[in-house]
Write a protein that holds these residues in place. Structure first.
Motif, PDB file in Angstrom:
ATOM      1  N   LEU A  87       0.827  -1.210   0.000  1.00 60.92           N
ATOM      2  CA  LEU A  87       0.000   0.000   0.000  1.00 60.92           C
ATOM      3  C   LEU A  87       0.860   1.257   0.000  1.00 60.92           C
ATOM      4  O   LEU A  87       0.595   2.213  -0.742  1.00 60.92           O
ATOM      5  CB  LEU A  87      -0.923   0.010   1.220  1.00 60.92           C
ATOM      6  N   ALA A  88       1.888   1.265   0.846  1.00 64.26           N
ATOM      7  CA  ALA A  88       2.740   2.445   0.944  1.00 64.26           C
ATOM      8  C   ALA A  88       3.524   2.666  -0.341  1.00 64.26           C
ATOM      9  O   ALA A  88       3.608   3.796  -0.847  1.00 64.26           O
ATOM     10  CB  ALA A  88       3.688   2.304   2.133  1.00 64.26           C
ATOM     11  N   THR A  89       4.113   1.599  -0.883  1.00 69.12           N
ATOM     12  CA  THR A  89       4.896   1.735  -2.111  1.00 69.12           C
ATOM     13  C   THR A  89       4.018   2.247  -3.256  1.00 69.12           C
ATOM     14  O   THR A  89       4.436   3.096  -4.050  1.00 69.12           O
ATOM     15  CB  THR A  89       5.542   0.392  -2.493  1.00 69.12           C
ATOM     16  N   ALA A  90       2.794   1.737  -3.335  1.00 67.79           N
ATOM     17  CA  ALA A  90       1.865   2.215  -4.368  1.00 67.79           C
ATOM     18  C   ALA A  90       1.516   3.677  -4.157  1.00 67.79           C
ATOM     19  O   ALA A  90       1.415   4.454  -5.125  1.00 67.79           O
ATOM     20  CB  ALA A  90       0.603   1.361  -4.357  1.00 67.79           C
ATOM     21  N   ALA A  91       1.330   4.090  -2.901  1.00 69.14           N
ATOM     22  CA  ALA A  91       0.959   5.476  -2.611  1.00 69.14           C
ATOM     23  C   ALA A  91       2.061   6.447  -3.008  1.00 69.14           C
ATOM     24  O   ALA A  91       1.785   7.565  -3.442  1.00 69.14           O
ATOM     25  CB  ALA A  91       0.637   5.628  -1.122  1.00 69.14           C
ATOM     26  N   TYR A  92       3.312   6.046  -2.894  1.00 68.00           N
ATOM     27  CA  TYR A  92       4.413   6.943  -3.271  1.00 68.00           C
ATOM     28  C   TYR A  92       4.480   7.143  -4.784  1.00 68.00           C
ATOM     29  O   TYR A  92       4.973   8.165  -5.253  1.00 68.00           O
ATOM     30  CB  TYR A  92       5.742   6.390  -2.751  1.00 68.00           C
ATOM     31  N   PRO A 144      -0.391  12.049   2.464  1.00 66.67           N
ATOM     32  CA  PRO A 144      -1.537  11.709   3.326  1.00 66.67           C
ATOM     33  C   PRO A 144      -1.757  10.208   3.302  1.00 66.67           C
ATOM     34  O   PRO A 144      -1.250   9.503   2.421  1.00 66.67           O
ATOM     35  CB  PRO A 144      -2.699  12.459   2.665  1.00 66.67           C
ATOM     36  N   LEU A 145      -2.518   9.718   4.245  1.00 69.41           N
ATOM     37  CA  LEU A 145      -2.844   8.291   4.246  1.00 69.41           C
ATOM     38  C   LEU A 145      -3.679   7.947   3.016  1.00 69.41           C
ATOM     39  O   LEU A 145      -4.560   8.718   2.623  1.00 69.41           O
ATOM     40  CB  LEU A 145      -3.622   7.928   5.512  1.00 69.41           C
ATOM     41  N   PRO A 146      -3.430   6.808   2.384  1.00 75.88           N
ATOM     42  CA  PRO A 146      -4.264   6.404   1.245  1.00 75.88           C
ATOM     43  C   PRO A 146      -5.721   6.267   1.665  1.00 75.88           C
ATOM     44  O   PRO A 146      -6.022   5.756   2.742  1.00 75.88           O
ATOM     45  CB  PRO A 146      -3.671   5.052   0.839  1.00 75.88           C
ATOM     46  N   ASP A 147      -6.616   6.729   0.816  1.00 72.76           N
ATOM     47  CA  ASP A 147      -8.050   6.644   1.119  1.00 72.76           C
ATOM     48  C   ASP A 147      -8.495   5.190   1.211  1.00 72.76           C
ATOM     49  O   ASP A 147      -8.071   4.327   0.428  1.00 72.76           O
ATOM     50  CB  ASP A 147      -8.867   7.343   0.031  1.00 72.76           C
ATOM     51  N   GLY A 148      -9.382   4.936   2.172  1.00 73.43           N
ATOM     52  CA  GLY A 148     -10.018   3.640   2.268  1.00 73.43           C
ATOM     53  C   GLY A 148      -9.126   2.503   2.720  1.00 73.43           C
ATOM     54  O   GLY A 148      -9.445   1.336   2.496  1.00 73.43           O
ATOM     55  N   THR A 149      -7.985   2.829   3.346  1.00 76.73           N
ATOM     56  CA  THR A 149      -7.082   1.779   3.812  1.00 76.73           C
ATOM     57  C   THR A 149      -6.934   1.864   5.331  1.00 76.73           C
ATOM     58  O   THR A 149      -7.106   2.926   5.931  1.00 76.73           O
ATOM     59  CB  THR A 149      -5.694   1.911   3.172  1.00 76.73           C
TER      60      THR A 149
END
Length: 306
Positions: A87-92, A144-149
Motif C-alpha cells: 500500500l505504501a509503495t503504491a501510494a508513493y 496523506p494516508l491512502p483513502d479507504g485503507t
C-alpha cells in the motif's frame, strides 16, 4: 539462469529466521517458494538474474522484465505487514520511492523497479552531507494516508510494545521503566499536538539508494500511520558504530531542525517514542547491545527537552 529449485533454496539462516518469526506460516511459505517463483516469473514474463545477497524477512530476486526494465521480485509471507508495504509503495507512486510495477497482496508478491547504481546512503561518509540527503528524501515522500485503507497507527503499535514489554519483565528489564513511561507520554503528546500522515516506518541509510536518473530514493517502506517526525528516528539510531554518539546525534538533529518543518519538541518527543519502542522490540529478540545504545540515545533526547 539457475533452476527454480536452486533459486528457492535460500540460506539456512534465512530459513531459520522465517520459521522463528512466522511459525507454520513461514514453513508453508518456504515449502511453496519454488512454485511461487515459477508462477510469477512465467505470468509476468520475468527473467531471473539471481537472488539478492542479503536476505532479511523477504525472499528477493533481481529480474529483468520483458521490456528490458530491471526489477526486483520480492516475495513475503502474506501478512498485514506485507500488505501495508505494498500500500505504501503504491501510494508513493515512484516519487521519492522505488516504483511498484505489479503486486498481488494476497500472495505477498510485489515487483518493484530496481534502482541503479543502487549505492546505499551509508556510502556517504560525511555526516552532514548524508543527513542533508536524508532530509531531501524525507521531504519528498510525505503523503496523506491512502483513502479507504487501514494503515496501522504507530502510536498504537508503541503502546502494544510497551504493554508486552511490561508483561515480559514484571520485575524490570534492560529498558528502564522510566523510559517506557516517557515514551508512552510522548506518543500521547504526538496524538494531541502532531498530525497523521503516511510513514515509511524504516527510513535509514540502508533503505535509501542512489538512482542515476532521479537521485536518492527510498525503498522497503513498512507503511505506518503517524506524525511525520516519527520517520526521523530510524535514521538517527542507525550507522553509529565507531562514532561519538552524542556528537553525532547533535549534528544530525541540528541539520534536521534547520531543514525540516518539525520543530524541536516534536522531533525529540517522536525520537523518544520510536527509540524506546524499538528498544522494547530488541528486548524480545535479546539484542542487549542495541538496547544499551538506544537507552543512551533516549537519555540524550530527554536532555534536549529540558
Amino acid at each position: 539462469m539457475k533452476p527454480f529449485k536452486q533459486l528457492a533454496d535460500p540460506p539456512q539462516e534465512f530459513r531459520e529466521r522465517m520459521l522463528a518469526v512466522f511459525g507454520q506460516a513461514g514453513r508453508t511459505y518456504l515449502e511453496g517458494l519454488g512454485e511461487t517463483i515459477f508462477r510469477y516469473t512465467r505470468e509476468w514474463g520475468l527473467t531471473v538474474q539471481g537472488p539478492a545477497p542479503n536476505l532479511s524477512y523477504n525472499y528477493v530476486l533481481f529480474v529483468t522484465c520483458a521490456d528490458g526494465t530491471e526489477g526486483v521480485l520480492k516475495i513475503s509471507v502474506p501478512t498485514e505487514d506485507s500488505r501495508n508495504e505494498i500500500l505504501a509503495t503504491a501510494a508513493y507512486g515512484g516519487d521519492g520511492c522505488a516504483r511498484l510495477l505489479r503486486a498481488v497482496p494476497e500472495d505477498g508478491v510485489q515487483l518493484i523497479e530496481r534502482l541503479s547504481p543502487g549505492f546505499m546512503l551509508r556510502t556517504i561518509r560525511d555526516e552532514r552531507e548524508a543527513t542533508e540527503r536524508f532530509c531531501e528524501v524525507w521531504s519528498q515522500i510525505r503523503r496523506p494516508l491512502p483513502d479507504g485503507t487501514a494503515i496501522r497507527p504507530v502510536g498504537k503499535m508503541g503502546l502494544e510494545a510497551f504493554a508486552n514489554y511490561r508483561a515480559s519483565h514484571p520485575g524490570g528489564g534492560p529498558v528502564p521503566v522510566r523510559h517506557v513511561a516517557l515514551a508512552e507520554e510522548c506518543f500521547r503528546w504526538l496524538a494531541e499536538h502532531g498530525r497523521t500522515e503516511l510513514l515509511h516506518g524504516d527510513l535509514h541509510h540502508q533503505n535509501i539508494l542512489l538512482d542515476k536518473k532521479r537521485g536518492w530514493m527510498a525503498i522497503d517502506p513498512h507503511g505506518y500511520a503517524g506524525d511525520p517526525a516519527c520517520d526521523l528516528a530510524p535514521y538517527l539510531y542507525n550507522e553509529l558504530e565507531g562514532k561519538p554518539l552524542e556528537e553525532t546525534l547533535a549534528l544530525r538533529t541540528s541539520v534536521m531542525l534547520g531543514r525540516l518543518p518539525v520543530g524541536r519538541e516534536r522531533l525529540f518527543r517522536a525520537c523518544i517514542a520510536m527509540t524506546v519502542m524499538s528498544a522494547c522490540w530488541n528486548a524480545e529478540e535479546g539484542n542487549l547491545t542495541g538496547i544499551r545504545l538506544q537507552n543512551r540515545m533516549t537519555d540524550w533526547y530527554r536532555g534536549q527537552l529540558i
